[in-house]
Design a protein around this motif. Structure first.
Motif, mmCIF file in Angstrom:
data_model
loop_
_atom_site.group_PDB
_atom_site.id
_atom_site.type_symbol
_atom_site.label_atom_id
_atom_site.label_comp_id
_atom_site.label_asym_id
_atom_site.label_seq_id
_atom_site.Cartn_x
_atom_site.Cartn_y
_atom_site.Cartn_z
ATOM 1 N N CYS A 179 -17.206 -7.197 39.604
ATOM 2 C CA CYS A 179 -17.678 -7.151 38.206
ATOM 3 C C CYS A 179 -17.089 -5.950 37.470
ATOM 4 C CB CYS A 179 -19.201 -7.102 38.174
ATOM 5 S SG CYS A 179 -20.021 -8.633 38.653
ATOM 6 N N GLU A 183 -14.418 -6.163 34.383
ATOM 7 C CA GLU A 183 -14.821 -5.530 33.123
ATOM 8 C C GLU A 183 -13.762 -4.539 32.666
ATOM 9 O OE1 GLU A 183 -17.651 -4.878 29.989
ATOM 10 O OE2 GLU A 183 -17.596 -6.382 31.573
ATOM 11 N N ASN A 211 -23.207 -2.066 32.768
ATOM 12 C CA ASN A 211 -24.140 -3.170 32.969
ATOM 13 C C ASN A 211 -25.049 -2.855 34.156
ATOM 14 O OD1 ASN A 211 -25.305 -5.777 33.736
ATOM 15 N ND2 ASN A 211 -23.790 -6.675 32.367
ATOM 16 N N TYR A 295 -23.408 -14.185 37.229
ATOM 17 C CA TYR A 295 -22.753 -13.479 36.122
ATOM 18 C C TYR A 295 -21.232 -13.620 36.205
ATOM 19 C CZ TYR A 295 -21.674 -9.680 32.886
ATOM 20 O OH TYR A 295 -21.196 -8.942 31.822
ATOM 21 N N GLU A 298 -20.364 -17.152 35.055
ATOM 22 C CA GLU A 298 -20.634 -17.421 33.649
ATOM 23 C C GLU A 298 -19.655 -16.694 32.721
ATOM 24 O OE1 GLU A 298 -24.298 -16.845 30.422
ATOM 25 O OE2 GLU A 298 -24.595 -16.443 32.559
ATOM 26 N N LYS A 299 -19.377 -15.431 32.998
ATOM 27 C CA LYS A 299 -18.553 -14.662 32.070
ATOM 28 C C LYS A 299 -17.066 -14.773 32.360
ATOM 29 C CE LYS A 299 -18.096 -10.166 29.861
ATOM 30 N NZ LYS A 299 -18.636 -8.800 29.710
ATOM 31 N N TRP A 300 -16.676 -14.735 33.594
ATOM 32 C CA TRP A 300 -15.239 -14.693 33.923
ATOM 33 C C TRP A 300 -14.761 -15.937 34.686
ATOM 34 C CZ3 TRP A 300 -17.708 -9.735 35.114
ATOM 35 C CH2 TRP A 300 -17.465 -8.768 34.139
ATOM 36 N N GLU A 313 -14.447 -22.889 32.267
ATOM 37 C CA GLU A 313 -15.818 -22.867 32.758
ATOM 38 C C GLU A 313 -16.139 -24.033 33.691
ATOM 39 O OE1 GLU A 313 -17.561 -25.085 28.754
ATOM 40 O OE2 GLU A 313 -18.263 -23.098 29.318
#
Length: 327
Positions: A179, A183, A211, A295, A298-300, A313
């Motif tokens: 993560c 980021e 985060n 997470y 969903e995000k990456w 996605e």
């Protein structure tokens, strides 16, 4: 012809070599008065001699064994004669015939109840007490074995839980690093898009700006850096004066000596209360891993179990969201 030859013609000569002698019959002579007196005296002496305890016990044992070995009543017994007068027959049961169902077997006893001789001098209830104690000892042994088995099973289960929790902790730290890396890559791409030619110095961010999912990782790294600086500062304070300033000193040494304002800000962040982080750290390790994996997806569009970042996605080709789906 001689007289000897004439005698041989009249009668055969005796063959002494092949002669047999008949056994004389045993004497049927009765005993004399003296012999009879002696015999009677010996018998009277044997009868008058008192028997020893061993002989009496042997006779008693022989009588008892002879009586116990037989399951039938002696016909010369007085009791047998009394029952026979009342209609009893050998081999049948006592009393009137019972009314049983058709085909049912008469369960009355056909033989006398057997005797059980007691060798010990203990009371009637002694055997029951011994059996009770033996039963309690056996139950105690069984309970002890069961307890040991339960304890061994609980120990194995606890070890298995600890190994599983340790494995999930490794997964949690790995997911935090992924993560943080993704980021930083996104921030670097955004910065390069805004200022493609400008230099991008790496600045220390406030701890709470990270985060909460991987803030523990950032905080632990900051704590390790602070400890390293403190050890380095202590070492330098013992080897040189504090007001000495070296122009050739590199940045890492300057950071280790805590000469930068941003380092001091990080130290202040570490001492501040962080309620959000405290609540997150109170969660179970499995739930933390689940949140981090969700997470990342969903995000990456990154599957932690596949170790791959998908284009969209839909994440086509990923077998599922859990580790079991990737076995």
């Amino acid at each position: 012809m001689s007289s000897h030859d004439s005698a041989g013609d009249g009668e055969e000569e005796d063959d002494y070599m092949n002669m047999t002698f008949e056994e004389t019959a045993p004497s049927t002579k009765t005993e004399t008065l003296t012999q009879r007196k002696k015999r009677l005296a010996r018998e009277a002496e044997a009868k008058s001699r008192p028997k020893s305890k061993a002989e009496l016990a042997k006779e008693e044992q022989d009588k008892r064994e002879a009586a116990l070995s037989s399951n039938t009543l002696d016909t010369t017994n007085k009791g047998f004669k009394m029952m026979a007068a009342l209609g009893y027959k050998a081999g049948t049961a006592l009393g009137a015939t019972r009314n049983t169902t058709k085909g049912a077997k008469d369960d009355r006893l056909l033989e006398p109840i057997g005797l059980e001789m007691r060798d010990s001098r203990s009371g009637i209830g002694a055997d029951a007490e011994k059996k009770r104690k033996i039963r309690e000892e056996v139950e105690a042994l069984r309970a002890g074995d069961k307890k040991r088995k339960v304890e061994a099973g609980e120990f194995r289960e606890r070890q298995q839980r600890e190994r599983e929790e340790k494995r999930m902790e490794g997964q949690m730290w790995g997911a935090m690093k992924v993560c943080e890396r993704l980021e930083e890559e996104d921030e670097a791409q955004q910065s390069s898009a805004e200022k493609p030619d400008a230099a991008r110095p790496k600045r220390t961010k406030p701890l709470k700006s990270a985060n909460v999912l991987w803030r523990t990782l950032v905080k632990q790294r900051a704590i390790n850096d602070r400890d390293r600086r403190m050890r380095y500062d202590l070492h330098q304070s013992l080897s040189r004066r504090p007001d000495y300033n070296d122009a050739d000193e590199d940045k890492e040494d300057q950071m280790a000596l805590a000469k930068k304002a941003e380092i001091e800000e990080v130290d202040v962040d570490l001492d501040e209360d962080d309620t959000e982080l405290d609540e997150y750290e109170a969660l179970e390790v499995a739930e933390k891993v689940e949140r981090l994996v969700a997470y990342l997806r969903e995000k990456w569009h990154y599957c932690f179990w596949c170790k791959y970042r998908y284009a969209d996605e839909n994440m086509e080709g990923c077998p599922g969201t859990t580790e079991a789906d990737h076995d």
